[in-house]
Motif scaffolding. Structure first.
Motif, PDB file in Angstrom:
ATOM      1  N   ASP A  87       0.834  -1.211   0.000  1.00 19.75           N
ATOM      2  CA  ASP A  87       0.000   0.000   0.000  1.00 19.75           C
ATOM      3  C   ASP A  87       0.864   1.254   0.000  1.00 19.75           C
ATOM      4  O   ASP A  87       0.517   2.254  -0.635  1.00 19.75           O
ATOM      5  N   GLU A  88       1.978   1.219   0.725  1.00 16.76           N
ATOM      6  CA  GLU A  88       2.864   2.373   0.763  1.00 16.76           C
ATOM      7  C   GLU A  88       3.471   2.630  -0.615  1.00 16.76           C
ATOM      8  O   GLU A  88       3.594   3.781  -1.044  1.00 16.76           O
TER       9      GLU A  88
ATOM     10  N   ARG B  56       0.905   4.248  -2.714  1.00 17.82           N
ATOM     11  CA  ARG B  56       0.666   5.637  -2.302  1.00 17.82           C
ATOM     12  C   ARG B  56       1.684   6.584  -2.924  1.00 17.82           C
ATOM     13  O   ARG B  56       1.328   7.682  -3.366  1.00 17.82           O
TER      14      ARG B  56
END
Length: 383
Positions: free
Chosen positions: A203-204, A207
């Motif tokens: 997810d990072e 992002r």
């Protein structure tokens, strides 16, 4: 004859009754042993309880201690692996570690540090070389709970290289990966060390817009050129990052690739760099929180998105691009508002030819004249 073989100047055959020393660990169950190495006053033995037919229990590592007074080995302690559970690929502490059932040999890895003691085993079933750091149990004697296990995986698909003509990652050297890989993102410093599981690391990466966690060949390429996050920006410091590499494997009757995995689908690798041992890989559960840095790889040509490794001129260029550009996330709301305002303005006015039909409100806009009114050529109304 009761003498310590370590005191002999020549090689001497020595019989060690391992069953007598170790079977108490499993209530007297028969055991099978494959190999043994001696480090100082300790014997490290590879084995497991003899499995029933059809079972594939992973191996375990045991330690025995030489007693000069009694002149014999004693105190058999299990320090790594299970011996009773099915084959797996798990790294970490000795108690957590799991091996396959195909390990038959162990050896001592030479190290420059006299107080560093590492046992190496070829874990064929897991396509990896496994390292068992037994420095604490050797130097401190009783700290068997501080054994650490890590891996050097065959990410190049060794079986395919040896037995298949199909192309694989075998030729993906750090140099080739450098020339072909895409952008990467990382940011060092203790303030950027977060506790993340694998999904959080993914997810990072999404992002920041790079897309995904790096694979093992990509990590090796970046480590080779010193592009990875550290607490202080020093290439000789430690670091830990997630990798997009599975720890799944299978029982192979013949050389080849696994048609389906028998274990490890829920495990992923983390890359750990230590100044003494270099780059390590550890297999841990993908939902386990680990203190790691973000390290992301993607497409778009070789680049490194970390200002601490750019020249002053490159930093200025990067800042200028950021200042001049407006992200789509800002433009789209303004565009939608503009379209809505224009639609309200045109609601009671004649629409241009390209205006969508479903937004027209009367027939005048379709036919060009009022439905119940006609005029002659001079513009006069008919009655």
């Amino acid at each position: 004859d009761g003498n310590n073989p370590l005191d002999n100047d020549k090689v001497t055959a020595y019989k060690l009754p391992l069953d007598y020393h170790c079977d108490y660990l499993y209530g007297g169950t028969d055991m099978t042993f494959m190999d043994m190495v001696i480090i100082d006053d300790y014997a490290f033995v590879l084995g497991h309880p003899t499995p029933e037919k059809g079972q594939h229990n992973g191996v375990a590592l045991y330690r025995l201690t030489w007693d000069d007074d009694d002149e014999q080995w004693h105190n058999c302690v299990q320090i790594a692996g299970s011996g009773l559970k099915d084959a797996e690929w798990v790294d970490g502490s000795g108690k957590e570690a799991r091996f396959s059932a195909t390990v038959h040999d162990i050896d001592v890895l030479p190290t420059a540090d006299s107080k560093s003691h590492i046992i190496v085993m070829p874990d064929t079933g897991n396509r990896a070389v496994r390292f068992i750091d037994v420095s604490y149990p050797v130097e401190a004697g009783d700290e068997t709970d501080k054994v650490r296990v890590y891996s050097a995986p065959y990410n190049e698909h060794l079986y395919e290289v040896m037995y298949s003509s199909e192309a694989s990652n075998a030729g993906m050297t750090p140099e080739l990966a450098m020339a072909s890989d895409g952008k990467s993102y990382y940011h060092g410093g203790m303030e950027n060390l977060y506790t993340m599981n694998f999904n959080a690391a993914q997810d990072e990466c999404a992002r920041v817009g790079i897309g995904r966690v790096c694979t093992l060949p990509e990590i090796r390429a970046r480590f080779a050129r010193g592009q990875y996050p550290t607490p202080d920006g020093d290439d000789e410091s430690w670091t830990t990052v997630w990798m997009n590499e599975d720890c799944s494997s299978c029982h192979l009757a013949d050389p080849g690739a696994c048609e389906s995995s028998d274990w490890g689908d829920e495990y992923k690798m983390i890359a750990i760099f230590r100044p003494v041992t270099g780059l390590e890989a550890q297999c841990v559960h993908n939902e386990r929180p680990v203190d790691t840095y973000s390290m992301c790889c993607g497409v778009g040509g070789p680049a490194v998105l970390d200002g601490t490794y750019l020249t002053p001129k490159q930093q200025q260029q990067q800042q200028a691009k950021k200042a001049a550009g407006i992200s789509f996330g800002v433009l789209i709301p303004f565009m939608l508002i503009g379209v809505a305002i224009y639609g309200v303005y045109m609601r009671k006015r004649a629409k241009p030819a390209w205006w969508p039909k479903f937004l027209r409100q009367d027939r005048r806009e379709e036919t060009g004249h009022a439905p119940h009114r006609e005029v002659d050529l001079r513009g006069r109304d008919y009655i």
